[in-house]
Motif scaffolding. Structure first.
Motif, PDB file in Angstrom:
ATOM      1  N   UNK A 289      -1.166  14.277  -5.681  1.00  0.00           N
ATOM      2  CA  UNK A 289       0.232  14.661  -5.467  1.00  0.00           C
ATOM      3  C   UNK A 289       0.977  13.712  -4.519  1.00  0.00           C
ATOM      4  N   UNK A 290       0.254  13.139  -3.566  1.00  0.00           N
ATOM      5  CA  UNK A 290       0.868  12.272  -2.559  1.00  0.00           C
ATOM      6  C   UNK A 290      -0.192  11.261  -2.099  1.00  0.00           C
ATOM      7  N   UNK A 291       0.243  10.016  -1.847  1.00  0.00           N
ATOM      8  CA  UNK A 291      -0.732   8.968  -1.525  1.00  0.00           C
ATOM      9  C   UNK A 291      -1.320   9.083  -0.129  1.00  0.00           C
ATOM     10  N   UNK A 292      -0.625   9.687   0.791  1.00  0.00           N
ATOM     11  CA  UNK A 292      -1.098   9.757   2.176  1.00  0.00           C
ATOM     12  C   UNK A 292      -1.057  11.189   2.708  1.00  0.00           C
TER      13      UNK A 292
ATOM     14  N   UNK B 133       4.722   9.576   0.713  1.00  0.00           N
ATOM     15  CA  UNK B 133       4.758  10.752   1.579  1.00  0.00           C
ATOM     16  C   UNK B 133       5.445  11.979   0.992  1.00  0.00           C
ATOM     17  N   UNK B 134       6.102  11.852  -0.146  1.00  0.00           N
ATOM     18  CA  UNK B 134       6.819  12.989  -0.711  1.00  0.00           C
ATOM     19  C   UNK B 134       6.082  13.458  -1.961  1.00  0.00           C
ATOM     20  N   UNK B 135       5.436  14.611  -1.886  1.00  0.00           N
ATOM     21  CA  UNK B 135       4.551  15.061  -2.976  1.00  0.00           C
ATOM     22  C   UNK B 135       5.246  15.247  -4.319  1.00  0.00           C
ATOM     23  N   UNK B 136       4.496  14.940  -5.365  1.00  0.00           N
ATOM     24  CA  UNK B 136       4.912  15.213  -6.737  1.00  0.00           C
ATOM     25  C   UNK B 136       4.763  16.700  -7.002  1.00  0.00           C
ATOM     26  N   UNK B 137       5.483  17.184  -7.983  1.00  0.00           N
ATOM     27  CA  UNK B 137       5.325  18.599  -8.366  1.00  0.00           C
ATOM     28  C   UNK B 137       4.161  18.778  -9.346  1.00  0.00           C
ATOM     29  N   UNK B 138       3.840  17.727 -10.078  1.00  0.00           N
ATOM     30  CA  UNK B 138       2.723  17.782 -11.033  1.00  0.00           C
ATOM     31  C   UNK B 138       1.676  16.762 -10.602  1.00  0.00           C
ATOM     32  N   UNK B 139       0.416  17.030 -10.844  1.00  0.00           N
ATOM     33  CA  UNK B 139      -0.631  16.104 -10.408  1.00  0.00           C
ATOM     34  C   UNK B 139      -0.629  14.810 -11.219  1.00  0.00           C
ATOM     35  N   UNK B 140      -0.951  13.731 -10.543  1.00  0.00           N
ATOM     36  CA  UNK B 140      -1.086  12.420 -11.181  1.00  0.00           C
ATOM     37  C   UNK B 140      -2.360  12.423 -12.023  1.00  0.00           C
TER      38      UNK B 140
ATOM     39  N   UNK C 242       4.727   4.362   7.923  1.00  0.00           N
ATOM     40  CA  UNK C 242       5.374   3.721   6.773  1.00  0.00           C
ATOM     41  C   UNK C 242       5.245   2.207   6.887  1.00  0.00           C
ATOM     42  N   UNK C 243       5.535   1.677   8.057  1.00  0.00           N
ATOM     43  CA  UNK C 243       5.435   0.222   8.267  1.00  0.00           C
ATOM     44  C   UNK C 243       3.993  -0.240   8.073  1.00  0.00           C
ATOM     45  N   UNK C 244       3.044   0.474   8.686  1.00  0.00           N
ATOM     46  CA  UNK C 244       1.630   0.098   8.567  1.00  0.00           C
ATOM     47  C   UNK C 244       1.182   0.098   7.100  1.00  0.00           C
ATOM     48  N   UNK C 245       1.513   1.157   6.375  1.00  0.00           N
ATOM     49  CA  UNK C 245       1.071   1.238   4.979  1.00  0.00           C
ATOM     50  C   UNK C 245       1.718   0.156   4.124  1.00  0.00           C
ATOM     51  N   UNK C 246       2.997  -0.089   4.340  1.00  0.00           N
ATOM     52  CA  UNK C 246       3.702  -1.101   3.543  1.00  0.00           C
ATOM     53  C   UNK C 246       3.211  -2.515   3.860  1.00  0.00           C
ATOM     54  N   UNK C 247       3.044  -2.825   5.136  1.00  0.00           N
ATOM     55  CA  UNK C 247       2.712  -4.196   5.546  1.00  0.00           C
ATOM     56  C   UNK C 247       1.221  -4.523   5.427  1.00  0.00           C
ATOM     57  N   UNK C 248       0.350  -3.555   5.651  1.00  0.00           N
ATOM     58  CA  UNK C 248      -1.075  -3.859   5.696  1.00  0.00           C
ATOM     59  C   UNK C 248      -1.912  -3.132   4.652  1.00  0.00           C
TER      60      UNK C 248
END
Length: 168
Positions: A92-95, A158-165, A129-135
């Motif tokens: 639903x969300x990557x982090x 960081x913003x969850x999906x309503x349906x699972x990936x 956000x900066x850490x995840x994007x840059x590194x």
């Protein structure tokens, strides 16, 4: 040894973010900022309880999924996992771990009616956000290639999906 490593990571990283740093913020701001516990009759009290329960649920679910599906490695950046995790809350969300911790800091800010803790939540969120994007995302692309690229395009940081990936 895997359990002990996870215990250290879970204790050190979120423990500092949720306890040590808020305590230091309190010590540094108590002279010019008034902290009060939220009134238990207030709507905000119930919002805080919801955030506490949801944040704990998300953080625990994330750590358990990470522990069970991550292969070798830990959630800590100094010993990354060997498997790409796309199950449990990661569908639903990557982090979800970081999201759970941010939600718990928001709980603290509401519980103690604390603008400084709310600002800490914003700073912590922004740093991540900066850490995840840059590194981290670059490293994940190098390690997992096209699988991570597809996942990244379809699942928000960081913003969850309503349906699972679901993988291709």
């Amino acid at each position: 040894m895997k359990k002990m490593e996870y215990f250290k990571v879970v204790l050190i990283l979120p423990g500092n973010v949720l306890i040590t740093i808020p305590f230091l913020i309190f010590l540094l701001t108590e002279k010019f900022y008034s902290y009060d516990l939220i009134d238990t009759q207030s709507f905000l009290f119930y919002l805080a309880l919801f955030l506490l329960l949801f944040g704990l649920f998300l953080a625990i679910w994330s750590v358990r999924t990470f522990y069970n599906k991550g292969g070798e490695g830990t959630p800590a950046p100094w010993k990354p996992i060997s498997n790409l995790i796309i199950s449990g809350p990661y569908r639903y969300v990557r982090n979800p771990m970081i999201l759970g911790v941010v939600i718990l800091i928001l709980f603290e800010s509401i519980l103690f009616t604390s603008l400084p803790l709310f600002l800490w939540a914003l700073v912590f969120f922004s740093i991540n956000i900066i850490y995840f994007k840059k590194l981290e995302e670059k490293q994940l692309i190098e390690r997992f290639g096209e699988d991570y690229e597809d996942y990244k395009q379809k699942v928000s940081m960081f913003f969850p999906r309503l349906t699972p990936y679901n993988k291709k």
